[in-house]
Design a protein around this motif. Sequence first.
Motif, mmCIF file in Angstrom:
data_model
loop_
_atom_site.group_PDB
_atom_site.id
_atom_site.type_symbol
_atom_site.label_atom_id
_atom_site.label_comp_id
_atom_site.label_asym_id
_atom_site.label_seq_id
_atom_site.Cartn_x
_atom_site.Cartn_y
_atom_site.Cartn_z
ATOM 1 N N LEU A 50 21.772 29.441 30.285
ATOM 2 C CA LEU A 50 21.438 30.551 30.046
ATOM 3 C C LEU A 50 20.399 31.089 31.088
ATOM 4 N N ILE A 51 19.797 30.080 31.498
ATOM 5 C CA ILE A 51 18.872 30.497 32.410
ATOM 6 C C ILE A 51 19.507 30.632 33.932
ATOM 7 N N VAL A 52 20.440 30.038 34.273
ATOM 8 C CA VAL A 52 21.059 30.432 35.519
ATOM 9 C C VAL A 52 21.925 31.417 35.236
ATOM 10 N N LEU A 53 22.488 31.778 34.177
ATOM 11 C CA LEU A 53 23.240 32.806 33.653
ATOM 12 C C LEU A 53 22.531 34.402 33.851
ATOM 13 N N VAL A 54 21.242 34.175 33.311
ATOM 14 C CA VAL A 54 20.390 35.344 33.282
ATOM 15 C C VAL A 54 19.959 35.783 34.637
ATOM 16 N N LEU A 55 19.685 34.522 35.681
ATOM 17 C CA LEU A 55 19.037 35.020 37.047
ATOM 18 C C LEU A 55 20.179 35.043 37.878
ATOM 19 N N LEU A 56 21.207 34.546 37.595
ATOM 20 C CA LEU A 56 22.481 34.506 39.021
ATOM 21 C C LEU A 56 23.637 35.581 38.353
ATOM 22 N N GLY A 57 23.637 35.546 36.949
ATOM 23 C CA GLY A 57 25.038 36.154 36.324
ATOM 24 C C GLY A 57 25.049 37.509 36.919
ATOM 25 N N PRO A 58 24.133 38.315 36.892
ATOM 26 C CA PRO A 58 24.038 39.705 37.384
ATOM 27 C C PRO A 58 24.479 39.889 38.927
ATOM 28 N N VAL A 59 23.964 38.783 39.661
ATOM 29 C CA VAL A 59 24.421 38.936 41.100
ATOM 30 C C VAL A 59 25.993 38.745 41.259
ATOM 31 N N TYR A 60 26.411 37.928 40.646
ATOM 32 C CA TYR A 60 27.804 37.531 40.672
ATOM 33 C C TYR A 60 28.745 38.868 40.060
ATOM 34 N N LEU A 61 28.253 39.635 39.037
ATOM 35 C CA LEU A 61 28.778 40.697 38.447
ATOM 36 C C LEU A 61 28.794 41.778 39.561
ATOM 37 N N LEU A 62 27.646 41.860 40.365
ATOM 38 C CA LEU A 62 27.645 42.830 41.352
ATOM 39 C C LEU A 62 28.716 42.483 42.431
ATOM 40 N N GLN A 63 28.771 40.984 42.829
ATOM 41 C CA GLN A 63 29.534 40.861 43.880
ATOM 42 C C GLN A 63 31.061 41.455 43.253
ATOM 43 N N ALA A 64 31.436 40.922 42.021
ATOM 44 C CA ALA A 64 32.916 41.514 41.675
ATOM 45 C C ALA A 64 33.256 43.053 41.760
ATOM 46 N N LEU A 65 32.048 43.740 41.438
ATOM 47 C CA LEU A 65 32.188 45.270 41.570
ATOM 48 C C LEU A 65 32.360 45.710 42.916
ATOM 49 N N ILE A 66 31.469 45.089 43.839
ATOM 50 C CA ILE A 66 31.613 45.284 45.367
ATOM 51 C C ILE A 66 33.213 44.997 45.805
ATOM 52 N N ASP A 67 33.673 43.763 45.313
ATOM 53 C CA ASP A 67 35.411 43.544 45.745
ATOM 54 C C ASP A 67 36.088 44.623 45.009
ATOM 55 N N LEU A 68 35.953 45.027 43.904
ATOM 56 C CA LEU A 68 36.843 45.937 43.170
ATOM 57 C C LEU A 68 36.771 47.453 43.988
ATOM 58 N N ALA A 69 35.405 47.795 44.509
ATOM 59 C CA ALA A 69 35.150 49.025 45.414
ATOM 60 C C ALA A 69 36.055 48.952 46.570
ATOM 61 N N SER A 70 36.082 47.760 47.182
ATOM 62 C CA SER A 70 36.644 47.361 48.430
ATOM 63 C C SER A 70 38.158 47.475 48.461
ATOM 64 N N GLY A 71 38.906 47.335 47.592
ATOM 65 C CA GLY A 71 40.207 47.321 47.238
ATOM 66 C C GLY A 71 40.683 46.070 46.831
ATOM 67 N N VAL A 72 40.001 45.109 46.675
ATOM 68 C CA VAL A 72 40.842 43.850 45.917
ATOM 69 C C VAL A 72 41.295 43.825 44.840
ATOM 70 N N SER A 73 42.396 43.385 44.624
ATOM 71 C CA SER A 73 43.081 43.479 43.120
ATOM 72 C C SER A 73 42.144 42.680 42.008
ATOM 73 N N PHE A 74 42.241 43.034 40.671
ATOM 74 C CA PHE A 74 41.597 42.241 39.859
ATOM 75 C C PHE A 74 42.191 40.752 39.442
ATOM 76 N N PHE A 75 43.494 41.062 39.023
ATOM 77 C CA PHE A 75 44.217 39.956 38.426
ATOM 78 C C PHE A 75 44.780 38.993 39.379
ATOM 79 N N ARG A 76 45.559 39.534 40.435
ATOM 80 C CA ARG A 76 46.197 38.683 41.421
ATOM 81 C C ARG A 76 46.274 39.558 42.812
ATOM 82 N N THR A 77 46.050 38.753 43.964
ATOM 83 C CA THR A 77 46.111 39.312 45.218
ATOM 84 C C THR A 77 47.003 38.569 45.877
ATOM 85 N N THR A 78 47.871 38.870 46.575
ATOM 86 C CA THR A 78 48.746 38.352 47.446
ATOM 87 C C THR A 78 48.729 39.059 48.999
ATOM 88 N N GLY A 79 48.915 38.200 50.036
ATOM 89 C CA GLY A 79 48.966 38.913 51.411
ATOM 90 C C GLY A 79 50.109 38.859 51.854
#
Length: 308
Positions: free
Chosen positions: A31-60
Amino acid sequence: MNAQFSKPKRFGEILDHTFRLSKNHFKDFFLIVLVLLGPVYLLQALIDLASGVSFFRTTGSGETWFEGIVNSFSGEFSPEEGPAVNVGAELGAALIGLITMILSPIAQAAILFTLNHMRKNEDYSVKLVIKEGFSRFWPIIGSSILFGLIVFGFIFVPIFTIGIAGVFSAALFDTGVGVIITIIVLFLLIAAVVAYLLTRWSFYLGAAAIEHDAPGLGRSWRLTKKRTFTIIGLYIVFGLIIGIVNTAFELTFGLVLGNSVLYGMILNVVTLFTTMLFAVGFGVMFFDLKTRHDADDLNEMIDDYTTI
């Protein structure tokens, strides 16, 4: 004083204590690492989504399924997936990295405070230890920056030295074998010296957080006296465990999901777990060193008193 922390531990006992603490107090530590670092990783996921990366599966692009999966990690996306280079995503990644570098030492310090409360048989809460971690924010961050600069210097200088040695070796030896042997020997010698020095200074965080002794390099040097090679061995073991866990999840989910947002989120959860495990192990090692050092100081005081 908790009996589990009150006596010096051998190599295997430190590992056993780390795993037992991680299992018995998993909720609090995670819970300690989740509270401190979890929001950072969630922000990273939102940035990836906004940049056009697929949520479920990505292929090149690629003729086969496997080539498409591999190319998704190299940035070679198909036109439907978006551009190969996204300035916003790159800036977002840099911001995420900076925030992570700031909050990771605080999370590690919070776990140190948790272990310190357990060591003293004191009550604690996740909120309390996180608050204690932030109470030492500037000493921890300042000490971490200093240690980071030392690590950078120890990486840059050896690379430069090995490069110069390679040039001189090429001039002295007619064959490439002599150059290769010279570089390998020099690399091993420098790596051994760097590993020794960084290990001696690596417990600066415990000194800065728990003992209010920033930057803590001198205190760490004294604590690791006569225990350096044991600590190096423990670092290697923890590194192997973390590496195996990360690689297993990367390969397993990477082959199914590609470089998708979901894949990144799964790896980030795994990173939270491995960060927690290493932080607990680091704390157990720190308090073991502290117990040994404080006991030695007490024995010296008793010897001096007896002599008088």
